[in-house]
Every structure is written in structure tokens, then in C-alpha cells.
Design a protein around this motif. Structure first.
Motif, mmCIF file in Angstrom:
data_model
loop_
_atom_site.group_PDB
_atom_site.id
_atom_site.type_symbol
_atom_site.label_atom_id
_atom_site.label_comp_id
_atom_site.label_asym_id
_atom_site.label_seq_id
_atom_site.Cartn_x
_atom_site.Cartn_y
_atom_site.Cartn_z
ATOM 1 N N LEU A 91 2.070 1.461 3.543
ATOM 2 C CA LEU A 91 1.649 0.865 4.818
ATOM 3 C C LEU A 91 2.721 -0.090 5.343
ATOM 4 O O LEU A 91 2.422 -1.083 6.004
ATOM 5 N N LEU A 117 2.714 -1.176 9.086
ATOM 6 C CA LEU A 117 1.487 -1.697 9.696
ATOM 7 C C LEU A 117 1.294 -3.197 9.515
ATOM 8 O O LEU A 117 0.171 -3.691 9.497
ATOM 9 N N THR A 162 -1.301 -6.561 6.245
ATOM 10 C CA THR A 162 -1.845 -5.333 5.663
ATOM 11 C C THR A 162 -1.158 -5.013 4.344
ATOM 12 O O THR A 162 -1.817 -4.641 3.362
ATOM 13 N N SER A 183 -5.336 -1.874 9.424
ATOM 14 C CA SER A 183 -4.472 -0.725 9.726
ATOM 15 C C SER A 183 -4.829 -0.121 11.077
ATOM 16 O O SER A 183 -3.941 0.212 11.892
ATOM 17 N N GLN A 205 -3.777 -2.531 13.931
ATOM 18 C CA GLN A 205 -2.334 -2.533 14.129
ATOM 19 C C GLN A 205 -1.877 -1.259 14.845
ATOM 20 O O GLN A 205 -1.016 -1.299 15.736
ATOM 21 N N LEU A 264 -5.098 6.591 6.476
ATOM 22 C CA LEU A 264 -4.274 5.378 6.512
ATOM 23 C C LEU A 264 -2.785 5.723 6.511
ATOM 24 O O LEU A 264 -1.998 5.110 7.238
ATOM 25 N N ASN A 296 0.199 4.870 9.408
ATOM 26 C CA ASN A 296 1.494 4.252 9.119
ATOM 27 C C ASN A 296 2.654 5.134 9.594
ATOM 28 O O ASN A 296 3.605 4.647 10.209
#
Length: 386
Positions: free
Chosen positions: A260, A263, A267, A297, A300, A379, A383
């Protein structure tokens, strides 16, 4: 307590006291708890001043202690030690006492062909089909321990059996699809039942039908010529190079491969803290962090892409998912779509909210791993698209 059981049932006929001879007497080397219980029943005054005094006196008034006890005599303490080790140190390669697992315990406790018994048979059939899938193995045990009634309602429903291609002639459970085609469904089903789908939500035929519509479904072309146990390899044309055995789709350690880095620092910090946790020892903390990582996440991603936002996390997730999977067909996001469509699903936003706000809703390691594994592709996509 043991003393009460001895008065009601007597001493177990499958367990004798083990003794060794010393002079003109015998010394008990195995079975001292039983011997102590017998002495207390015969003379409750021995418990005077202890925390069990009142309980022993009450039990002793209900009956008498056995006057004779069957014993086995060992030739020496070394000989006795061998039998004691087999009794107390586990299975010892099959030579020791083998404890019943959750399936065996529940099978013994329920009548043959009962709803619970059929649920146990179903769980055993599923577990045997995925010996290397840790998620299915753990969820099957958890359902066997606590949620047999819920699963039993589904297993006895003809529509359920038809939907999943299940053939049950009471001698064996077979399926019209290979294990690889049904893995996502069983993970979804067992995860839901182990977590939050109760009997009341599957009580009627209409409720069960509605629930099944939100579960993963295999392609028709994967159907087998004849139903087989999940543990059987599906028939296939010979291949010059055998295909490698599929690995379990769920990582043993949640979020270990998740990146990630695009992000935001907050995070990433939460992700590092999550990875430092033992989810089995700190499941509630891990569950709360899972929700926080997902929400940050999403927020963002929305900010980076200038997407419309909403007060409700569910709608913000939906906005991002439409961007990540505009066709709404990608298999890796099926659990996200299920969670948005079904508020009772293990993967729903309601579940994540409950981990934070509901004092009666407790997480566990298996549930956290299952949720984390199934939201990870989403997720990662957020990213990668930033």
C-alpha cells in the motif's frame, strides 16, 4: 465434578487404576484423581477447609463410594511409565490415546440421519476435499463446534443441494463439480456461517434461496460427467506435463504480501502495525485495524482520483470497486461485490462496523484471516491504480 459422576455412573469400565506392588501393599500410579474422589465421597471431612468442602458434602449425601475398584498391576514403575506416557502424551504415532476431533465428537452426540449428523457428514466431505486449505479446515471445525443447526438447515434443503451440485444418498456425499470449481463457494459459505449467518436468517425457503443467490457459482462447463467426492481428482485428458497442484488461495498470514505504498503514510503505518499482531491472540485489534486499513485506502483512492464521496463507507467502497472492476465480473473481487450486496455477509461493511461498535460482536483469528485474504486483491488494485 468427578465425584458426582462416580456416584451417578460408577467408575469407567474402560479405565482401570494402574498400581505397582510395594512390599505387602500396592501403590496407585495412574488414577489418583479417581482414588481421591472415592476417598472424599467416603469421608467428606477430608475436604474440610478447602474450596470444595461444600460441594463434596453435597455430593456425598447423594450416594456412596464404590467398595471395590478394578486395578491393573504393572511389574515395575518403568513398565507403568510406558502405559502412563501413552495415556497422557498424545497419539504417539497411533499407539496412544487418540482424541476425537470436532467431527467425531459431534457425530457421537447426534442421532444418525438427524439434521446435525448430516451437517457433520457435509463438513467432513468438504474438509477432505481441501486438505491443504487452512481457511476451509479451520472454518469447518468452527462450524462443527458451534453452528451445526444453521448448516443443517441448508444441507437438508433440496434447492441447496441442487444449486451446489450435491448428491447425498446417505452412504456418501458426492458433487457434480470438482473441488477446484467449488472452493470459492465453500470458503464463502463456511465463512458466513462461522461468523454471522444464523438460523433465523435461513429459516424459510425464501431466505435460503435469497442467500444462495449471493454465493459464488461455477461455470456450467466445469460440471463432471458423474458426481464424485471432492477428494477424488476430476477426470481429465492425459497431459504431457502434469499441472502443479493448486495452492490455497488464502495466505496463512494476513496482508503479508500487500503493498500500500501509494496510499499514504498513515495507511502504511497501520499495515505495519497489523502485520506485527498475532491475529489469533489479538483478533479484535486485528479486526479493527482491518476496517481502518480498508477505509483509509478507499478514502485515499477517492481523493487521488477526484471521485465523488459519500458519508457511508459502503457507498465509497462501491464507487472505488466500479473504478477497479467496471465489468463487475472479475473473480478476484467477487467477495467485495457480495459484501456490498448482502449486509449479512461475513465480508459486508456491517461486519466491519460491528467489530468496532458492537460490544457483543467478537472477532476471531479465522474470521480476520478470511476477511483480510478476500479484500486484499481490492486493496492492492487501489494502490496499483493510484
Amino acid at each position: 465434578m468427578l465425584a458426582n459422576d462416580i456416584i451417578e455412573w460408577g467408575l469407567s469400565p474402560i479405565d482401570r487404576l494402574l498400581v505397582i506392588k510395594k512390599g505387602r501393599n500396592y501403590i496407585v500410579v495412574e488414577g489418583n484423581r479417581r482414588l481421591s474422589a472415592i476417598r472424599l465421597i467416603d469421608n467428606p471431612g477430608l475436604a474440610e477447609g478447602t474450596v470444595i468442602e461444600a460441594a463434596i458434602k453435597r455430593v456425598a449425601r447423594g450416594g456412596t463410594a464404590p467398595e471395590e475398584v478394578e486395578c491393573a498391576v504393572a511389574g515395575s514403575r518403568d513398565e507403568a511409565s510406558h502405559w502412563m506416557e501413552l495415556r497422557h502424551t498424545g497419539e504417539a504415532g497411533g499407539a496412544g490415546v487418540v482424541r476425537w476431533n470436532s467431527f467425531a465428537t459431534n457425530r457421537f452426540s447426534h442421532k444418525p440421519n438427524s439434521q446435525a449428523a448430516r451437517a457433520i457428514s457435509f463438513l467432513e466431505a468438504v474438509a477432505s476435499g481441501y486438505p491443504d486449505n487452512e481457511i476451509i479446515q479451520e472454518l469447518a471445525v468452527r462450524v462443527a463446534e458451534k453452528r451445526l443447526t444453521t448448516l443443517g438447515r441448508l444441507v437438508q434443503d433440496p434447492n441447496f443441494r441442487s444449486r451446489i451440485g450435491m448428491v447425498d444418498d446417505r452412504s456418501a456425499i458426492r458433487f457434480e463439480f470438482p473441488a477446484t470449481a467449488r472452493q470459492a463457494f465453500f470458503e464463502h459459505l463456511l465463512g458466513d456461517i462461522a461468523a454471522d449467518v444464523g438460523v433465523s436468517q435461513l429459516k424459510s425457503k425464501e431466505q435460503r434461496t435469497a442467500y444462495l443467490k449471493g454465493t459464488p457459482e461455477p461455470e456450467a462447463k466445469q460440471r463432471l460427467p458423474e458426481a464424485k467426492p471432492l477428494s477424488d481428482a476430476p477426470s481429465a485428458a492425459p497431459s504431457p506435463k502434469p499441472k502443479p497442484r493448486p495452492r490455497p488461495s488464502k495466505p496463512a498470514k494476513p496482508f503479508q504480501t500487500l503493498d500500500l505504498s501509494s496510499l499514504g503514510s498513515k495507511t502504511q503505518a497501520l499495515l505495519r502495525e497489523f502485520r506485527s499482531l498475532d491475529v489469533d491472540k489479538l483478533p479484535n485489534a486485528a479486526a479493527v485495524l482491518t476496517r481502518a486499513i480498508l477505509e483509509l485506502s478507499v478514502d485515499q483512492f477517492i481523493a487521488e482520483k477526484s471521485l465523488p464521496t459519500d458519508q457511508k463507507l459502503r457507498k465509497r467502497i462501491g464507487t472505488c470497486l466500479n473504478k477497479v472492476d467496471p465489468t463487475k465480473k472479475a473473480d478476484e473481487y467477487s467477495y467485495m461485490r457480495t459484501g456490498l450486496a448482502d449486509g449479512t455477509s461475513l465480508y459486508s461493511v456491517n461486519t466491519l462496523h460491528a467489530f468496532v461498535h458492537n460490544q457483543h460482536y467478537h472477532a476471531d483469528g479465522t474470521t480476520v484471516r478470511s476477511i483480510a485474504a478476500n479484500i486484499q486483491p481490492f486493496l492492492q488494485a487501489l494502490n496499483d491504480l493510484v
